[in-house]
Motif scaffolding. Structure first.
Motif, PDB file in Angstrom:
ATOM      1  N   GLN A   1       0.849  -1.191   0.000  1.00  0.00           N
ATOM      2  CA  GLN A   1       0.000   0.000   0.000  1.00  0.00           C
ATOM      3  C   GLN A   1       0.887   1.245   0.000  1.00  0.00           C
ATOM      4  OE1 GLN A   1      -3.927   1.026   2.496  1.00  0.00           O
ATOM      5  NE2 GLN A   1      -2.112   0.911   3.767  1.00  0.00           N
ATOM      6  N   LEU A   2       0.635   2.157  -0.933  1.00  0.00           N
ATOM      7  CA  LEU A   2       1.350   3.434  -0.989  1.00  0.00           C
ATOM      8  C   LEU A   2       0.360   4.551  -0.672  1.00  0.00           C
ATOM      9  CD1 LEU A   2       3.359   2.961  -4.328  1.00  0.00           C
ATOM     10  CD2 LEU A   2       4.058   2.332  -2.005  1.00  0.00           C
TER      11      LEU A   2
ATOM     12  N   LEU B   1       3.956   2.207   2.603  1.00  0.00           N
ATOM     13  CA  LEU B   1       4.940   3.278   2.487  1.00  0.00           C
ATOM     14  C   LEU B   1       4.214   4.605   2.304  1.00  0.00           C
ATOM     15  CD1 LEU B   1       7.502   1.638   0.011  1.00  0.00           C
ATOM     16  CD2 LEU B   1       7.739   1.843   2.493  1.00  0.00           C
ATOM     17  N   LEU B   2       4.724   5.659   2.953  1.00  0.00           N
ATOM     18  CA  LEU B   2       4.188   7.007   2.795  1.00  0.00           C
ATOM     19  C   LEU B   2       5.107   7.801   1.870  1.00  0.00           C
ATOM     20  CD1 LEU B   2       2.527   6.080   5.249  1.00  0.00           C
ATOM     21  CD2 LEU B   2       2.740   8.407   6.160  1.00  0.00           C
TER      22      LEU B   2
ATOM     23  N   GLY C   1       5.854   9.449   9.619  1.00  0.00           N
ATOM     24  CA  GLY C   1       6.640   8.329   9.126  1.00  0.00           C
ATOM     25  C   GLY C   1       6.783   8.261   7.621  1.00  0.00           C
ATOM     26  N   PHE C   2       6.972   9.416   6.971  1.00  0.00           N
ATOM     27  CA  PHE C   2       7.159   9.397   5.521  1.00  0.00           C
ATOM     28  C   PHE C   2       8.420   8.613   5.160  1.00  0.00           C
ATOM     29  CE2 PHE C   2       3.784  12.364   5.249  1.00  0.00           C
ATOM     30  CZ  PHE C   2       3.367  12.336   3.927  1.00  0.00           C
ATOM     31  N   ASP C   3       8.339   7.924   4.027  1.00  0.00           N
ATOM     32  CA  ASP C   3       9.427   7.047   3.595  1.00  0.00           C
ATOM     33  C   ASP C   3      10.248   7.615   2.454  1.00  0.00           C
ATOM     34  OD1 ASP C   3       8.971   4.394   5.145  1.00  0.00           O
ATOM     35  OD2 ASP C   3       6.974   4.957   4.444  1.00  0.00           O
ATOM     36  N   VAL C   4       9.637   8.410   1.581  1.00  0.00           N
ATOM     37  CA  VAL C   4      10.358   8.987   0.448  1.00  0.00           C
ATOM     38  C   VAL C   4       9.530  10.135  -0.117  1.00  0.00           C
ATOM     39  CG1 VAL C   4       9.358   7.312  -1.158  1.00  0.00           C
ATOM     40  CG2 VAL C   4      11.448   8.510  -1.790  1.00  0.00           C
TER      41      VAL C   4
ATOM     42  N   GLY D   1      17.380  18.213   9.669  1.00  0.00           N
ATOM     43  CA  GLY D   1      17.024  17.801   8.320  1.00  0.00           C
ATOM     44  C   GLY D   1      15.904  16.785   8.283  1.00  0.00           C
ATOM     45  N   MET D   2      15.732  16.169   7.121  1.00  0.00           N
ATOM     46  CA  MET D   2      14.659  15.207   6.910  1.00  0.00           C
ATOM     47  C   MET D   2      15.177  13.793   7.105  1.00  0.00           C
ATOM     48  SD  MET D   2      13.031  16.909   3.442  1.00  0.00           S
ATOM     49  CE  MET D   2      12.605  18.671   3.400  1.00  0.00           C
ATOM     50  N   ASN D   3      14.427  12.975   7.817  1.00  0.00           N
ATOM     51  CA  ASN D   3      14.884  11.609   8.092  1.00  0.00           C
ATOM     52  C   ASN D   3      14.385  10.616   7.044  1.00  0.00           C
ATOM     53  OD1 ASN D   3      12.188  11.194   8.740  1.00  0.00           O
ATOM     54  ND2 ASN D   3      12.565  10.635  10.878  1.00  0.00           N
ATOM     55  N   PHE D   4      13.918  11.127   5.910  1.00  0.00           N
ATOM     56  CA  PHE D   4      13.521  10.280   4.782  1.00  0.00           C
ATOM     57  C   PHE D   4      14.161  10.855   3.520  1.00  0.00           C
ATOM     58  CE2 PHE D   4      10.291  13.443   5.738  1.00  0.00           C
ATOM     59  CZ  PHE D   4      10.111  14.087   4.528  1.00  0.00           C
ATOM     60  N   PRO D   5      14.455  10.023   2.520  1.00  0.00           N
ATOM     61  CA  PRO D   5      15.168  10.495   1.335  1.00  0.00           C
ATOM     62  C   PRO D   5      14.284  11.332   0.409  1.00  0.00           C
ATOM     63  CG  PRO D   5      14.614   8.182   1.096  1.00  0.00           C
ATOM     64  CD  PRO D   5      14.244   8.560   2.498  1.00  0.00           C
ATOM     65  N   ILE D   6      14.915  12.288  -0.271  1.00  0.00           N
ATOM     66  CA  ILE D   6      14.282  13.083  -1.310  1.00  0.00           C
ATOM     67  C   ILE D   6      14.942  12.721  -2.635  1.00  0.00           C
ATOM     68  CG2 ILE D   6      13.853  15.419  -2.186  1.00  0.00           C
ATOM     69  CD1 ILE D   6      12.302  14.803   0.326  1.00  0.00           C
TER      70      ILE D   6
END
Length: 546
Positions: free
Chosen positions: A43-44, A90-91, A121-124, A157-162
């Protein structure tokens, strides 16, 4: 041949065969058979175009009744509820999560929005044009961390990749972020490639972005889709800050066009930028977009083949976040309250009173009278602040409506949150007409104006939309050879499409645009009553003389 011997041999063989068959155990399925593995269900959950609108509530109609949607403590609750239904969730986001923000986020350099996203909890995520509002260096700080005078202590910063596969810094010759990332979920791998619309350089301030280069989205996606496939990743999702509509296409950089041209291994495209609902399939690619400001989110359900890793099934739902259906998420509510309490006295400061609601909007190319009351007010404030002859204000810089009644600093900040500064330049009458023609596109008009009027023709295409006459306040036509002082904001000055920076002379830098509006509103009667005045008027195209 002795027939008796043949007959005896047949009987012997028959007996042996019968005995052999009797000695084999009987089963309903083959020996050692294993049950095939089920498809991996992933699920996205996606957001787009949040713009730091953490506490923004959208008013909607549902079954004829007024209902409220959005505000991130409710959006977070709704997304967590969906997430709880599938451990393989994934968020993701498709850009413009920051920039153009209200006080709750902008006053702290949009770091509160990042704090909320991390809590969820965003992932990307991807990049949008507004991630570049304060330049490449500030974008890097937002991603990697570091102190800012307006920011929060110890921002890390952000703990998820951009990811962005087509955004380059020509000063280094390298991409600004990673082009893609691979996420493992439920014994499967999914590759996420990011792209941002090629329009971006024409939509952002030049200062700090002088070395930004945006390349073709399709070429970038195909390049990294091939690399992902070479690495054995068969499930590919694109986070594209590109517009889309449910039927047809919007422009050259539409996500629909991208879907038609990219590698068929791409399965899903999260689009963004034009703040609408999209849920459609184009060339077997699922395209989704979920309005804006957290009022809705995309729920994409995938099934992956456990052997090949390929996506074999995909479907989506655009979920509107009706507040009545959810209990606010406590973690996000706590973060928001912290910042709401800090901005409360600033936001509540009264600066004026409006007799009616003034609705945001671009000047209309369809109506006979094209000006917008709220745009008129802002442009008048710009003109007064810089003691200029004329003022121009870009429609995209007006971000919120002005409610009727008491006008607060917070109301005006929501309308002009970018912190742009005023720039006054000298333009000839002919130059002004050129600039006005440059603002006309196949999507209509852009500029709110002050100090003059103009007439134009338009039939829905940029090639035929054209200024006819420009009039001074006394009704006379503008002198095309005379110099006039024209005030714009620094975004407009640096926008190459408009041509103001190229044609203008004698640049004078003034105060922030918001300051000009606040100071102007303080001088108005209570209540003031701004209306459409006919500053911009559509006329019939002149008939060519044979």
């Amino acid at each position: 041949m002795n027939k008796g011997i043949v007959s005896s041999t047949k009987k012997t063989l028959t007996a042996i065969l019968a005995a052999s068959l009797l000695s084999i155990p009987m089963f309903s399925s083959p020996i050692h058979a294993t049950k095939p593995k089920e498809n991996i269900k992933v699920q996205l959950l996606g957001l787009n175009d949040l713009h730091g609108q953490l506490d923004t509530v959208t008013k909607l109609k549902l079954n004829g009744q007024d209902v409220l949607a959005g505000s991130m403590e409710y959006t977070a609750a709704a997304m967590r509820q969906r997430e709880s239904q599938n451990p393989n969730t994934l968020l993701v986001h498709a850009g413009d999560m920051i920039g153009g923000s209200p006080l709750i986020s902008a006053l702290f350099q949009d770091e509160p929005t990042v704090e909320v996203m991390e809590s969820m909890g965003f992932d990307v995520g991807g990049l949008g044009n507004h991630e570049f509002d304060e330049g490449i260096a500030e974008l890097r700080r937002m991603i990697k961390g570091g102190e800012h005078p307006k920011g929060t202590p110890d921002y890390d910063g952000m703990n998820f990749p951009i990811v962005a596969a087509n955004a380059f810094d020509t000063a280094t010759g390298k991409l600004i972020t990673k082009p893609y990332v691979i996420k493992e979920v439920g014994d499967a791998e999914i590759g996420f490639i990011g792209v941002v619309t090629q329009e971006t350089p024409n939509m952002i301030v030049r200062k700090g972005n002088e070395t930004l280069k945006i390349t073709d989205e399709v070429e970038a996606i195909n390049k990294y889709a091939k690399k992902l496939k070479d690495d054995g990743v068969e499930a590919i999702v694109v986070l594209a800050h590109n517009p889309a509509i449910q039927y047809g296409k919007t422009d050259l950089y539409d996500a629909t066009d991208i879907a038609e041209r990219v590698d068929d291994e791409v399965d899903v495209i999260f689009s963004a930028h034009n703040h609408v609902k999209v849920n459609k399939v184009v060339d077997n690619k699922l395209i989704v977009q979920a309005y804006s400001y957290g009022s809705a989110f995309s729920d994409v359900d995938l099934e992956l083949d456990p052997k090949t890793g390929e996506i074999v099934s995909k479907q989506a739902e655009i979920v509107t976040v009706y507040q009545k259906d959810y209990t606010p998420d406590p973690a996000v509510s706590s973060i928001m309250k912290k910042y709401i309490d800090l901005i409360a006295p600033i936001k509540a400061e009264v600066v004026g009173e409006s007799a009616s609601e003034l609705v945001k909007g671009y000047p209309s190319a369809a109506a006979q009278l094209g000006d917008v009351a709220l745009g008129n007010l802002i442009a008048d404030g710009m003109k007064k602040a810089m003691d200029a002859d004329f003022a121009l204000m870009n429609g995209g810089g007006v971000r919120a409506d002005l409610p009727a009644g008491t006008v607060t600093f917070g109301d005006l900040f929501a309308i002009q949150p970018f912190g742009n500064v005023l720039n006054k330049v000298t333009l000839t009458g002919a130059d002004l007409e050129t600039v006005l023609n440059n603002q006309i596109t196949d999507r209509g008009l852009d500029f709110h104006i002050s100090g003059f009027k103009y007439t134009f023709t338009y039939d829905g295409t940029a090639k035929t939309g054209q200024v006819v006459d420009v009039f001074l306040p006394d009704g006379s036509k503008i002198d095309k050879t005379k110099d006039y002082n024209v005030v714009v904001n620094n975004y407009m000055y640096g926008n190459l499409k408009y041509g103001i920076g190229t044609l203008g002379k004698n640049l004078e830098v003034g105060p922030e645009d918001l300051t000009a509006t606040v100071d102007y509103v303080r001088t108005l009667p209570k209540p003031f009553d701004y209306k459409v005045e006919g500053r911009i008027e559509k006329v019939a195209a002149p008939v060519a003389i044979q």
